[in-house]
Scaffold this motif. Structure first.
Motif, mmCIF file in Angstrom:
data_model
loop_
_atom_site.group_PDB
_atom_site.id
_atom_site.type_symbol
_atom_site.label_atom_id
_atom_site.label_comp_id
_atom_site.label_asym_id
_atom_site.label_seq_id
_atom_site.Cartn_x
_atom_site.Cartn_y
_atom_site.Cartn_z
ATOM 1 N N LEU A 5 34.825 -31.436 -6.515
ATOM 2 C CA LEU A 5 34.002 -31.529 -5.334
ATOM 3 C C LEU A 5 33.353 -29.906 -5.660
ATOM 4 O O LEU A 5 33.986 -28.818 -5.787
ATOM 5 C CB LEU A 5 34.707 -31.476 -4.152
ATOM 6 N N VAL A 6 32.000 -30.001 -5.688
ATOM 7 C CA VAL A 6 31.288 -28.802 -5.766
ATOM 8 C C VAL A 6 30.361 -28.593 -4.674
ATOM 9 O O VAL A 6 29.337 -29.414 -4.440
ATOM 10 C CB VAL A 6 30.634 -28.688 -7.008
ATOM 11 N N GLU A 7 30.301 -27.532 -3.794
ATOM 12 C CA GLU A 7 29.316 -27.180 -2.562
ATOM 13 C C GLU A 7 28.057 -26.493 -3.258
ATOM 14 O O GLU A 7 28.329 -25.798 -4.155
ATOM 15 C CB GLU A 7 29.989 -26.604 -1.412
ATOM 16 N N SER A 8 27.173 -26.540 -2.323
ATOM 17 C CA SER A 8 25.875 -25.709 -2.675
ATOM 18 C C SER A 8 24.988 -25.650 -1.416
ATOM 19 O O SER A 8 25.229 -26.632 -0.421
ATOM 20 C CB SER A 8 25.092 -26.090 -3.962
ATOM 21 N N TYR A 17 32.091 -22.845 3.732
ATOM 22 C CA TYR A 17 31.877 -24.093 3.920
ATOM 23 C C TYR A 17 32.578 -24.899 2.773
ATOM 24 O O TYR A 17 31.952 -24.909 1.464
ATOM 25 C CB TYR A 17 30.728 -24.624 4.421
ATOM 26 N N HIS A 18 33.568 -25.681 3.129
ATOM 27 C CA HIS A 18 34.027 -26.634 2.106
ATOM 28 C C HIS A 18 34.034 -28.041 2.511
ATOM 29 O O HIS A 18 34.284 -28.269 3.499
ATOM 30 C CB HIS A 18 35.495 -26.270 1.842
ATOM 31 N N CYS A 19 33.824 -28.632 1.461
ATOM 32 C CA CYS A 19 33.676 -30.062 1.693
ATOM 33 C C CYS A 19 35.144 -30.621 1.190
ATOM 34 O O CYS A 19 35.912 -30.182 0.393
ATOM 35 C CB CYS A 19 32.551 -30.989 1.088
ATOM 36 N N ALA A 20 35.593 -31.858 1.716
ATOM 37 C CA ALA A 20 36.998 -32.287 1.433
ATOM 38 C C ALA A 20 36.902 -33.913 1.466
ATOM 39 O O ALA A 20 36.096 -34.533 2.304
ATOM 40 C CB ALA A 20 37.989 -31.840 2.208
ATOM 41 N N ALA A 21 37.823 -34.306 0.732
ATOM 42 C CA ALA A 21 38.016 -35.726 0.484
ATOM 43 C C ALA A 21 39.214 -36.226 1.424
ATOM 44 O O ALA A 21 40.287 -35.486 1.414
ATOM 45 C CB ALA A 21 38.214 -36.366 -0.751
ATOM 46 N N GLY A 70 33.723 -24.136 -2.043
ATOM 47 C CA GLY A 70 33.169 -23.766 -0.911
ATOM 48 C C GLY A 70 31.639 -22.923 -1.204
ATOM 49 O O GLY A 70 31.544 -22.394 -2.595
ATOM 50 N N THR A 71 31.070 -22.817 -0.273
ATOM 51 C CA THR A 71 29.807 -21.985 -0.315
ATOM 52 C C THR A 71 29.497 -21.176 0.872
ATOM 53 O O THR A 71 29.831 -21.503 2.085
ATOM 54 C CB THR A 71 28.738 -23.099 -0.431
#
Length: 128
Positions: A4-7, A97-101, A121-122
């Protein structure tokens, strides 16, 4: 391997907007609930982690009270990407900010990111 890669983070003024993106691989995206966390280690204890938004497999969404109306979570299955549109940003929105499954279905304050898979995170910084 799950990735998972945030931007999309950045430094903005109060009232500005940002759109975060999270591109994923290694799992069946359209079969997975996705969420966005904010971590702010410098905040007071109890206010350092928050699960802000969830989008479920049926595309239903839910939000923490602190961001409801201002933030919108969405996804593009063709791109394996989940987004977080953030409007009317406030200084208290600052953090990583992190996205998560498959986040747990408990929006709001958390002790830590409670997902097995989440991105690095970003950073979002909102100044007045």
């Amino acid at each position: 391997e799950v990735q998972l890669v945030e931007s999309g983070g950045g430094s903005v003024q109060v009232g500005a907007s940002l759109r975060l993106s999270c591109t994923s691989s290694g799992f069946i995206f359209e079969h997975t609930n996705m969420g966005w966390y904010r971590q702010a280690p410098g905040n007071a204890p109890g206010d350092e982690c928050e699960l802000l938004a969830i989008i479920e497999r049926d595309v239903s969404t839910a939000y923490a009270g602190s961001v409801k109306v201002r933030f919108t979570i969405s996804q593009d299955n063709a791109k394996n990407t989940v987004y977080l549109q953030m409007n009317n940003l406030k200084p208290e929105d600052s953090g990583v900010y992190h996205c998560a499954a498959d986040p747990p279905p408990f929006l709001g304050v958390c002790r830590a990111v409670a997902s097995d898979y989440w991105g690095p995170g970003t950073q979002v910084t909102v100044s007045s």
